[in-house]
Design an enzyme around this catalytic site. Structure first.
Site, PDB file in Angstrom:
ATOM      1  N   SER A 194     -22.842   1.952  42.557  1.00 16.59           N
ATOM      2  CA  SER A 194     -22.610   3.249  43.200  1.00 16.59           C
ATOM      3  C   SER A 194     -21.130   3.641  43.249  1.00 16.59           C
ATOM      4  CB  SER A 194     -23.214   3.256  44.601  1.00 16.59           C
ATOM      5  OG  SER A 194     -24.623   3.096  44.513  1.00 16.59           O
ATOM      6  N   GLY A 221     -27.229   2.090  41.882  1.00 16.20           N
ATOM      7  CA  GLY A 221     -27.960   3.361  41.862  1.00 16.20           C
ATOM      8  C   GLY A 221     -28.478   3.815  43.216  1.00 16.20           C
ATOM      9  N   GLU A 246     -22.159  -6.970  40.805  1.00 14.41           N
ATOM     10  CA  GLU A 246     -22.980  -5.804  41.104  1.00 14.41           C
ATOM     11  C   GLU A 246     -24.103  -6.207  42.057  1.00 14.41           C
ATOM     12  OE1 GLU A 246     -22.652  -2.826  37.642  1.00 14.41           O
ATOM     13  OE2 GLU A 246     -24.263  -4.201  37.157  1.00 14.41           O
ATOM     14  N   HIS A 284     -27.605  -7.786  32.943  1.00 12.78           N
ATOM     15  CA  HIS A 284     -27.653  -6.720  33.950  1.00 12.78           C
ATOM     16  C   HIS A 284     -28.865  -6.980  34.851  1.00 12.78           C
ATOM     17  CE1 HIS A 284     -28.124  -2.782  35.795  1.00 12.78           C
ATOM     18  NE2 HIS A 284     -26.873  -2.530  35.455  1.00 12.78           N
ATOM     19  N   LYS A 295     -27.370   3.144  30.483  1.00  9.45           N
ATOM     20  CA  LYS A 295     -28.749   2.636  30.636  1.00  9.45           C
ATOM     21  C   LYS A 295     -29.654   3.304  29.588  1.00  9.45           C
ATOM     22  CE  LYS A 295     -27.822   1.989  35.505  1.00  9.45           C
ATOM     23  NZ  LYS A 295     -28.339   1.418  36.729  1.00  9.45           N
ATOM     24  N   GLU A 336     -31.088  -5.150  35.959  1.00  6.74           N
ATOM     25  CA  GLU A 336     -32.340  -4.521  35.492  1.00  6.74           C
ATOM     26  C   GLU A 336     -33.002  -5.384  34.419  1.00  6.74           C
ATOM     27  OE1 GLU A 336     -30.596  -0.686  34.707  1.00  6.74           O
ATOM     28  OE2 GLU A 336     -30.318  -0.417  36.852  1.00  6.74           O
ATOM     29  N   ASN A 378     -22.074   2.447  31.596  1.00  6.69           N
ATOM     30  CA  ASN A 378     -23.410   1.961  31.220  1.00  6.69           C
ATOM     31  C   ASN A 378     -24.392   3.131  31.340  1.00  6.69           C
ATOM     32  OD1 ASN A 378     -25.799   0.606  30.839  1.00  6.69           O
ATOM     33  ND2 ASN A 378     -25.819  -0.335  32.884  1.00  6.69           N
TER      34      ASN A 378
HETATM   35  C1  PEP Z   1     -24.980  -0.219  36.695  1.00  8.86           C
HETATM   36  O1  PEP Z   1     -25.738   0.356  35.938  1.00  8.86           O
HETATM   37  O2  PEP Z   1     -24.594  -1.349  36.419  1.00  8.86           O
HETATM   38  C2  PEP Z   1     -24.541   0.454  37.925  1.00  8.86           C
HETATM   39  C3  PEP Z   1     -23.607  -0.108  38.642  1.00  8.86           C
HETATM   40  O3  PEP Z   1     -25.156   1.629  38.229  1.00  8.86           O
HETATM   41  P1  PEP Z   1     -24.662   2.693  39.336  1.00  8.86           P
HETATM   42  O4  PEP Z   1     -23.201   2.956  39.060  1.00  8.86           O
HETATM   43  O5  PEP Z   1     -25.525   3.877  39.104  1.00  8.86           O
HETATM   44  O6  PEP Z   1     -24.869   2.085  40.682  1.00  8.86           O
END
Ligand code: PEP
Length: 217
Positions: A181, A154, A148, A88, A10, A90, A8
């Protein structure tokens, strides 16, 4: 079945040229693998090619009409994408997407022949199982779920293996990916207990991303 690895990107990178460079740096290594690249939608048409799986990071819940600025599942499918990330955190937090919005998008995406990946997860002060029960209750059993936890995205603070196992068991027969992460050091542990990974930050660093792919293949 090899695990599914979703990248992803983003809202990155800033230009098409940078997106092409990022993609060209991994293209050969991910050909014909169970790896899905989800760049910003605007870059998809320029990157899509044979032998690589692509996904969008979001879609609308209608296929056409007077919805200025939206991009529909049918449009995404028609340019050669197979997958779409829906809900997601976000999008849920910054763009106020509700569980109803997510469910409507999933239905339309499935009708359009896309494979939805629905993101679920709790914040630090929420009860994991109450929240995810709510988030999946109207979601078809065949849809891929990415667990998640919000506090793991992040932040460098990833969920414990025990926690991810509990969530996977709670979700029973569903296919479950972990995201939050993930890096080349911890990917192997999550791959042993899930159906794959959703990777944000580490997917923007080709060296790190390829190390994760090597762990899975
Ligand atoms: C994500 O964007 O869904 C995500 C898990 O980001 P990261 O790997 O940076 O934590």
């Amino acid at each position: 079945m090899k695990p599914l690895i979703i990248a992803n990107w983003k809202c990155n990178p800033e230009t098409l040229k940078e997106a092409q460079e990022l993609f060209n740096g991994i293209k050969k290594d991910i050909e014909n693998k169970n790896v899905v690249i989800c760049p910003p939608t605007i870059f998809l048409s320029s990157l899509i090619c044979e032998g690589i799986k692509f996904g969008a990071q979001n879609c609308f819940s209608e296929n056409k009409g007077a919805y200025t600025g939206e991009i529909s599942p049918q449009m995404i499918k028609s340019i050669g994408c197979e997958y779409v990330i829906i809900g997601h955190s976000e999008r849920r937090i910054i763009f106020n997407e509700s569980n109803v919005d997510v469910s409507n998008k999933v239905i339309k995406a499935q009708q359009s022949g896309l494979i939805p990946i629905v993101c679920i997860g709790e914040s630090k002060d929420q009860n994991t199982f109450e929240i995810i029960e709510e988030q999946i209750k109207d979601i078809d059993k065949d849809v891929l779920i990415a667990y998640e936890p919000l506090w793991a995205i992040g932040t460098g603070e990833n969920a414990s293996i025990e926690k991810v196992k509990e969530v996977r068991d709670f979700l029973k027969e569903r296919k479950v990916l972990y995201g939050g992460s993930v890096n080349s050091q911890n990917a192997k542990d999550y791959l042993e207990i899930t159906d794959g990974l959703l990777i944000g930050g580490a997917s923007l660093n080709n060296e790190e991303f390829l190390k994760i792919i090597k762990t899975a293949y």
